[in-house]
Design a protein around this motif. Structure first.
Motif, PDB file in Angstrom:
ATOM      1  N   LEU A  28       0.769  -1.172   0.041  1.00 50.13           N
ATOM      2  CA  LEU A  28       0.102   0.016   0.014  1.00 50.13           C
ATOM      3  C   LEU A  28       1.046   1.132   0.061  1.00 50.13           C
ATOM      4  N   GLU A  29       1.254   1.524  -1.207  1.00 52.23           N
ATOM      5  CA  GLU A  29       2.199   2.791  -1.206  1.00 52.23           C
ATOM      6  C   GLU A  29       1.322   3.929  -1.341  1.00 52.23           C
ATOM      7  N   VAL A  30       1.613   4.976  -0.360  1.00 57.01           N
ATOM      8  CA  VAL A  30       0.831   6.187  -0.231  1.00 57.01           C
ATOM      9  C   VAL A  30       1.378   7.280  -1.369  1.00 57.01           C
ATOM     10  N   VAL A  31       0.409   7.506  -2.171  1.00 50.28           N
ATOM     11  CA  VAL A  31       1.110   8.566  -3.333  1.00 50.28           C
ATOM     12  C   VAL A  31       0.269   9.789  -3.389  1.00 50.28           C
ATOM     13  N   GLY A  32      -0.941   9.918  -2.308  1.00 50.16           N
ATOM     14  CA  GLY A  32      -1.393  11.240  -2.267  1.00 50.16           C
ATOM     15  C   GLY A  32      -2.361  11.320  -0.973  1.00 50.16           C
ATOM     16  N   ARG A  33      -3.102  12.150  -1.206  1.00 43.26           N
ATOM     17  CA  ARG A  33      -4.141  12.251  -0.109  1.00 43.26           C
ATOM     18  C   ARG A  33      -5.176  13.153  -0.562  1.00 43.26           C
ATOM     19  N   ILE A  34      -6.567  12.796   0.037  1.00 44.71           N
ATOM     20  CA  ILE A  34      -7.711  13.582  -0.566  1.00 44.71           C
ATOM     21  C   ILE A  34      -8.478  13.934   0.786  1.00 44.71           C
ATOM     22  N   THR A  35      -8.630  15.206   0.926  1.00 48.19           N
ATOM     23  CA  THR A  35      -9.215  15.778   2.065  1.00 48.19           C
ATOM     24  C   THR A  35     -10.804  16.451   1.410  1.00 48.19           C
ATOM     25  N   LYS A  36     -11.083  16.990   2.892  1.00 55.72           N
ATOM     26  CA  LYS A  36     -12.549  17.652   2.591  1.00 55.72           C
ATOM     27  C   LYS A  36     -12.120  19.044   1.964  1.00 55.72           C
ATOM     28  N   THR A  37     -11.188  19.322   1.968  1.00 59.02           N
ATOM     29  CA  THR A  37     -10.875  20.559   1.193  1.00 59.02           C
ATOM     30  C   THR A  37     -10.497  20.589  -0.060  1.00 59.02           C
ATOM     31  N   ASN A  38      -9.995  19.316  -0.525  1.00 58.49           N
ATOM     32  CA  ASN A  38      -9.985  19.146  -1.886  1.00 58.49           C
ATOM     33  C   ASN A  38     -11.123  18.971  -2.673  1.00 58.49           C
ATOM     34  N   ILE A  39     -12.220  18.409  -1.610  1.00 54.73           N
ATOM     35  CA  ILE A  39     -13.694  18.261  -2.321  1.00 54.73           C
ATOM     36  C   ILE A  39     -14.207  19.553  -2.404  1.00 54.73           C
ATOM     37  N   THR A  40     -13.890  20.394  -1.588  1.00 61.65           N
ATOM     38  CA  THR A  40     -14.555  21.707  -1.491  1.00 61.65           C
ATOM     39  C   THR A  40     -13.982  22.623  -2.798  1.00 61.65           C
ATOM     40  N   ALA A  41     -12.606  22.347  -2.942  1.00 63.35           N
ATOM     41  CA  ALA A  41     -11.970  22.909  -4.345  1.00 63.35           C
ATOM     42  C   ALA A  41     -12.657  22.608  -5.575  1.00 63.35           C
ATOM     43  N   ALA A  42     -12.966  21.158  -5.650  1.00 60.00           N
ATOM     44  CA  ALA A  42     -13.535  20.601  -6.641  1.00 60.00           C
ATOM     45  C   ALA A  42     -14.814  21.069  -6.994  1.00 60.00           C
ATOM     46  N   PHE A  43     -15.670  21.307  -5.670  1.00 62.68           N
ATOM     47  CA  PHE A  43     -16.992  21.991  -5.941  1.00 62.68           C
ATOM     48  C   PHE A  43     -16.927  23.282  -6.526  1.00 62.68           C
ATOM     49  N   LEU A  44     -15.877  24.012  -6.184  1.00 63.94           N
ATOM     50  CA  LEU A  44     -15.812  25.514  -6.826  1.00 63.94           C
ATOM     51  C   LEU A  44     -15.442  25.541  -8.153  1.00 63.94           C
ATOM     52  N   THR A  45     -14.614  24.570  -8.720  1.00 69.84           N
ATOM     53  CA  THR A  45     -14.446  24.506  -9.865  1.00 69.84           C
ATOM     54  C   THR A  45     -15.646  24.118 -10.972  1.00 69.84           C
ATOM     55  N   LEU A  46     -16.575  23.302 -10.427  1.00 73.20           N
ATOM     56  CA  LEU A  46     -17.791  23.076 -10.987  1.00 73.20           C
ATOM     57  C   LEU A  46     -18.397  24.407 -11.094  1.00 73.20           C
TER      58      LEU A  46
END
Ligand code: ADP
Length: 212
Positions: A188-206
């Motif tokens: 299980l190599e960790v290559v990234g992180r998804i947070t609620k902030t990333n989701i909020t940023a995505a919501f704004l790009t929409l």
């Protein structure tokens, strides 16, 4: 007219005019192997909706209006890999004290814990560290593996997963972030992180894409 979903044929017409306009209705029909009469309603709709302009004896040309996909379509197309952040990791034998310092230094709310092969073994949240800190003065002596949430209880995702599925996991499990795990290697190599902030940023790009 603000938003409209185009059907397949209308989308094709738009692409032809965008590439080769001005172009006559006859020529568009020829390119689609259809008759002028068949595509007449589509041309009328595209013109009324403001996607195309028509000039007599010149033909149709693209008016520059962006093609609008529905918010739902765009949302389903969003992938974890396009919105993830860099992961912040500590090793299993790091102390709770070091983990707290890393949390501040790297300005994150969650740390991922890895073993000597850099594979994911645990997760440390802000409250995990706060809980241990209450009434505990020897934080340098407590290794993080004693207090972390550990495998197999860790919820994770992959780059190609939809952002929607990641959001669902976070809400269902009441957690603030997910490690993104690489698929190239076995562990299980960790290559990234998804947070609620990333989701909020995505919501704004929409919102931006749809001029909301
Ligand atoms: P906080 O504890 O600061 O409110 P979270 O809500 O993210 O932050 O974490 C709640 C609990 O869930 C913590 O004990 C944490 O270790 C654990 N946790 C956090 N992320 C995950 C995850 N991806 N998988 C499993 N457990 C997690």
């Amino acid at each position: 007219m603000t938003q409209m979903e185009l059907n397949k044929r209308q989308t094709e017409i738009l692409e032809i005019v965008k590439a080769d306009g001005p172009i006559t209705g006859e020529h568009i029909a020829e390119r689609l192997n259809l008759t002028r009469a068949t595509i007449r309603p589509d041309l009328a709709i595209l013109t009324m909706a403001g996607y195309l302009d028509a000039r007599p004896r010149v033909g149709y040309f693209y008016s520059g209006k962006k093609q609008v996909h529905s918010v739902g379509d765009e949302m389903i197309g969003m992938q974890v890999g396009d919105f993830q952040s860099t992961p912040a990791v500590v090793t299993e034998h790091s102390s709770v004290y070091d983990a707290i310092c890393q949390m501040f230094l790297q300005d994150v709310g969650t740390l991922f814990v890895v073993d000597e092969k850099a594979c994911l073994t645990g997760v440390l949240s802000r409250k995990d560290l706060l809980r241990t800190s209450i009434g505990n003065t020897e934080l340098e002596k407590i290794p993080v593996h004693v207090i972390m949430t550990r495998m197999p209880n860790i919820v994770y995702c992959h780059k190609k997963d939809t952002l929607l599925s990641a959001a669902r996991k976070m809400i269902d499990k009441q957690i603030d972030s997910l490690p993104v795990i690489g698929t190239a290697t076995e562990g299980l190599e960790v290559v990234g992180r998804i947070t609620k902030t990333n989701i909020t940023a995505a919501f704004l790009t929409l919102a931006q894409d749809h001029e909301l």
